[in-house]
Design a protein around this motif. Structure first.
Motif, mmCIF file in Angstrom:
data_model
loop_
_atom_site.group_PDB
_atom_site.id
_atom_site.type_symbol
_atom_site.label_atom_id
_atom_site.label_comp_id
_atom_site.label_asym_id
_atom_site.label_seq_id
_atom_site.Cartn_x
_atom_site.Cartn_y
_atom_site.Cartn_z
ATOM 1 N N PHE A 189 0.833 -1.204 0.000
ATOM 2 C CA PHE A 189 0.000 0.000 0.000
ATOM 3 C C PHE A 189 0.870 1.258 0.000
ATOM 4 C CE2 PHE A 189 -2.420 3.337 2.178
ATOM 5 C CZ PHE A 189 -3.563 3.366 1.391
ATOM 6 N N LYS A 190 1.922 1.264 0.797
ATOM 7 C CA LYS A 190 2.811 2.426 0.826
ATOM 8 C C LYS A 190 3.466 2.649 -0.534
ATOM 9 C CE LYS A 190 4.060 2.293 5.750
ATOM 10 N NZ LYS A 190 5.177 2.102 6.713
ATOM 11 N N MET A 193 0.839 4.113 -2.930
ATOM 12 C CA MET A 193 0.545 5.515 -2.631
ATOM 13 C C MET A 193 1.708 6.418 -3.027
ATOM 14 S SD MET A 193 -2.531 5.788 -1.400
ATOM 15 C CE MET A 193 -2.546 7.350 -0.531
ATOM 16 N N LEU A 196 1.666 7.624 -6.743
ATOM 17 C CA LEU A 196 0.642 8.532 -7.258
ATOM 18 C C LEU A 196 1.264 9.862 -7.673
ATOM 19 C CD1 LEU A 196 -2.241 7.932 -4.676
ATOM 20 C CD2 LEU A 196 -2.013 6.957 -6.968
ATOM 21 N N LYS A 199 0.497 13.648 -4.103
ATOM 22 C CA LYS A 199 0.651 13.070 -2.783
ATOM 23 C C LYS A 199 -0.635 13.246 -1.979
ATOM 24 C CE LYS A 199 4.770 12.045 -3.890
ATOM 25 N NZ LYS A 199 5.083 10.636 -4.247
ATOM 26 N N VAL A 200 -1.022 12.180 -1.330
ATOM 27 C CA VAL A 200 -2.244 12.184 -0.526
ATOM 28 C C VAL A 200 -1.875 11.851 0.914
ATOM 29 C CG1 VAL A 200 -4.529 11.178 -0.220
ATOM 30 C CG2 VAL A 200 -3.577 11.426 -2.515
ATOM 31 N N TYR A 202 -2.308 10.386 4.527
ATOM 32 C CA TYR A 202 -3.131 9.311 5.079
ATOM 33 C C TYR A 202 -2.530 8.852 6.396
ATOM 34 C CZ TYR A 202 0.526 6.223 3.259
ATOM 35 O OH TYR A 202 1.725 5.617 2.998
ATOM 36 N N ILE A 472 -9.651 7.165 -6.199
ATOM 37 C CA ILE A 472 -8.317 6.726 -5.814
ATOM 38 C C ILE A 472 -8.162 5.212 -5.945
ATOM 39 C CG2 ILE A 472 -8.797 6.390 -3.363
ATOM 40 C CD1 ILE A 472 -6.086 7.611 -2.766
ATOM 41 N N ILE A 476 -4.873 3.505 -7.463
ATOM 42 C CA ILE A 476 -4.092 2.505 -6.735
ATOM 43 C C ILE A 476 -4.000 1.211 -7.543
ATOM 44 C CG2 ILE A 476 -4.023 1.085 -4.656
ATOM 45 C CD1 ILE A 476 -3.200 3.933 -4.182
ATOM 46 N N GLU A 479 -1.324 1.631 -9.992
ATOM 47 C CA GLU A 479 -0.005 1.551 -9.364
ATOM 48 C C GLU A 479 0.353 0.109 -9.003
ATOM 49 O OE1 GLU A 479 2.143 3.946 -9.203
ATOM 50 O OE2 GLU A 479 0.693 5.255 -10.193
#
Length: 583
Positions: A189-190, A193, A196, A199-200, A202, A472, A476, A479
């Motif tokens: 997950f990191k 993210m 992307l 940058k979001v 979280y 998103i 994701i 990605e």
């Protein structure tokens, strides 16, 4: 996420104010797209301050009504005007202070039954081709339609607090109440993210649940995302059709399907010497000893020359003895036996080999197939994961062992303990679980456990859950696809899964087969020994009978030797005491 494509369909005066505020708010920059309809664009140039307005419209697309003359397209449209209402537009690209340029034409057709054969909806055409559009920010890259929000809102990502597989997911809370999140799912997950474009922010939030009801807890976690208590959920969350009704899942980042894992026996780890395992070392030595005695006895009976011809020919006799005896035992039809005693020894040896060979074959076969036989009987106990997917596999008739008894297991430690004990000692013979869990177990204990059978493609793997309609989730997923293509996913799997513990529990379990011992064939060897003793006695008796004249000659020579010895001793005694004869 926020929309980045805007269509302006208002009066020119109002539109000019919108453009000013849009530029001030940064909404006329790269990543945005503005489309101005003919309602505004036809009269926008008539405004006094159009030059200043166009500065705020850099990269905008405008549609302006246009009449085409002197072209085949225009003549055709004029011809069909009585059956088709035509609206022609010129497409312009506003370049700010540099003015505007034409990029093409567009004709909108509203067909009826009479004109259906001549027109097929809308189409773009240009005599010079459709030109490249320069979008806001001076780029030719087409905007995606949505932009990541740059607000200060931080996404709340729910993470299951405990799943029994720390390689996949682990949540630690120290004495100072500091929370750390680790595991394969977290790292994937990191990485997604971080890839992307925008940058979001979280944060991970622990999600506590009752460990005895993991399946229901994970479904409840998905439902909490649906209720917007969390923005997303990260962990070993299986993608199912029912859960997809409440959330949007990303692409799976793990293997799909359900498999089976079982305990390896020592034979499977030492298959190079598996042919020695059916018999104990003591039994192997006993067989060799019996062979040597039998070979010696047959050689004595069937030796190629009489004893008196063997003097001075002892070199190589041992090799000839075993070579001759081996050829008798293995290639009996190649050698001719002259004595009935040697034939009887060979018959007994063949009988012993037949008994030993049949038991050896049966034991070796059992060692290699006992687990498979137990699985196929349907009487073994099978372990299953705590989730609903593994539970459904037990009742699936298309899955092996679907009618076996099952035990619910919830952690890697319970899996290891149950398989080590075996189904007859309170454990299990195999475990049915989703492939990510099986991969963790097999990679950590490569010398203990192995995958069994085929993978049933009945699950969709693990995915990240986002709110319904969240853009998103699509980003994701893209990605994750990139991570799989560039090898990052494989690297993370190697980092978290392939940390093997090289050991082996050599204790016997219900799935192992005990090797044969000397005690198992004590009666057979006893009979063989008695028979060899009787045969040896008969051979010696026959040998003495055939050589009785030699024995008599030896007896005569012995008597002569004894008499000569006595006479010599008496003569020596007289020589020492000569006066004894006169007394």
């Amino acid at each position: 996420m926020e929309t980045s494509v805007f269509v302006v369909h208002v009066e020119p005066v109002l539109a000019s104010r919108i453009f000013v505020h849009a530029k001030r708010l940064g909404m006329a920059s790269q990543g945005y797209a503005w489309i101005v309809t003919s309602k505004c664009m036809n009269h926008l140039q008539n405004l006094k301050d159009y030059s200043s307005i166009s500065e705020n419209m850099q990269g905008f697309i405008g549609f302006r009504s246009y009449k085409m003359k002197g072209s085949k397209e225009f003549d055709m449209l004029q011809l069909m005007n009585f059956i088709t209402q035509m609206v022609n537009f010129e497409i312009v690209n506003v370049l700010g202070t540099e003015g505007e340029r034409r990029v093409g034409f567009w004709t909108g057709k509203f067909t009826n039954k009479l004109s259906h054969g001549f027109a097929h909806g809308r189409h773009l055409f240009s005599s010079s081709g459709f030109e490249t559009i320069i979008w806001p920010g001076g780029t030719s890259t087409i905007p995606k339609g949505r932009r990541m929000q740059t607000s200060s809102k931080t996404l709340r990502i729910a993470v299951p607090k405990s799943n029994g597989f720390p390689q996949l997911l682990k949540v630690d809370i120290d004495l100072q109440a500091n929370i750390s999140f680790s595991g394969f799912c977290i790292e994937v997950f990191k990485a997604a993210m971080a890839g992307l474009e925008h940058k979001v922010p979280y944060e991970f939030v622990p999600f506590e649940y009752n460990k005895t009801h993991i399946g229901e807890a994970y479904s409840d976690l998905v439902y909490q995302v649906y209720l917007q208590k969390y923005d997303a959920a990260v962990g070993d969350i299986t993608i199912t059709s029912n859960r997809s009704l409440y959330v949007d899942f990303t692409l799976p980042f793990t293997d799909m399907g359900i498999g089976m894992v079982s305990r390896l026996t020592p034979k499977e780890n030492q298959n190079l010497w598996i042919f020695l395992k059916p018999l104990t070392p003591g039994l192997w030595l006993t067989i060799v000893g019996v062979y040597v005695l039998s070979a010696l006895f047959i050689w004595l009976i069937e030796r190629p020359a009489p004893v008196e011809q063997q003097t001075g020919q002892s070199n190589g006799e041992i090799g000839r003895m075993f070579g001759f005896s081996f050829s008798i035992f293995v290639f009996a039809h190649w050698e001719k036996l002259s004595s009935n005693l040697s034939r009887s020894v060979v018959v007994l040896w063949v009988f012993v080999l037949f008994i030993l060979g049949s038991n050896y074959t049966a034991t070796l076969t059992s060692m290699m197939t006992v687990q498979q036989i137990e699985f196929n009987t349907g009487k073994s106990i099978v372990g299953r994961g705590a989730g609903p997917v593994a539970q459904g596999a037990i009742g699936n008739p298309n899955f092996p062992n679907s009618h076996s008894k099952s035990i619910r297991l919830t952690s890697l430690e319970e899996y290891v303990k149950a398989l080590s004990e075996g189904s007859k000692n309170g454990g299990v013979s195999a475990i049915i679980e989703e492939m990510p869990y099986i991969n963790v177990m097999v990679e950590k204990y490569p010398t203990r456990y192995s995958k069994v059978g085929h993978v049933m493609p009945t699950t969709n793997g693990f995915g990240f859950a986002f709110r319904k309609g969240s853009p998103i989730a699509h980003d994701i997923s893209r990605e994750i696809a990139k991570l799989r293509e560039d090898g990052t996913l494989q690297r993370l799997e190697n980092e978290w899964f392939k940390n093997p513990i090289i050991d082996f529990d050599s204790r016997n379990t219900s799935d192992s087969v005990n090797p044969l011992t000397v005690r198992d064939f004590g009666g057979l060897f006893f009979i063989n020994g008695i028979f060899l003793a009787i045969t040896c006695f008969l051979f010696l008796t026959s040998l003495l009978y055939k050589n009785i004249h030699v024995m008599k000659e030896w007896g005569r020579l012995v008597k002569q030797y004894i008499c000569m010895k006595i006479f010599k001793n008496k003569r020596d005694a007289n020589a020492v005491h000569p006066k004894l004869d006169n007394l």
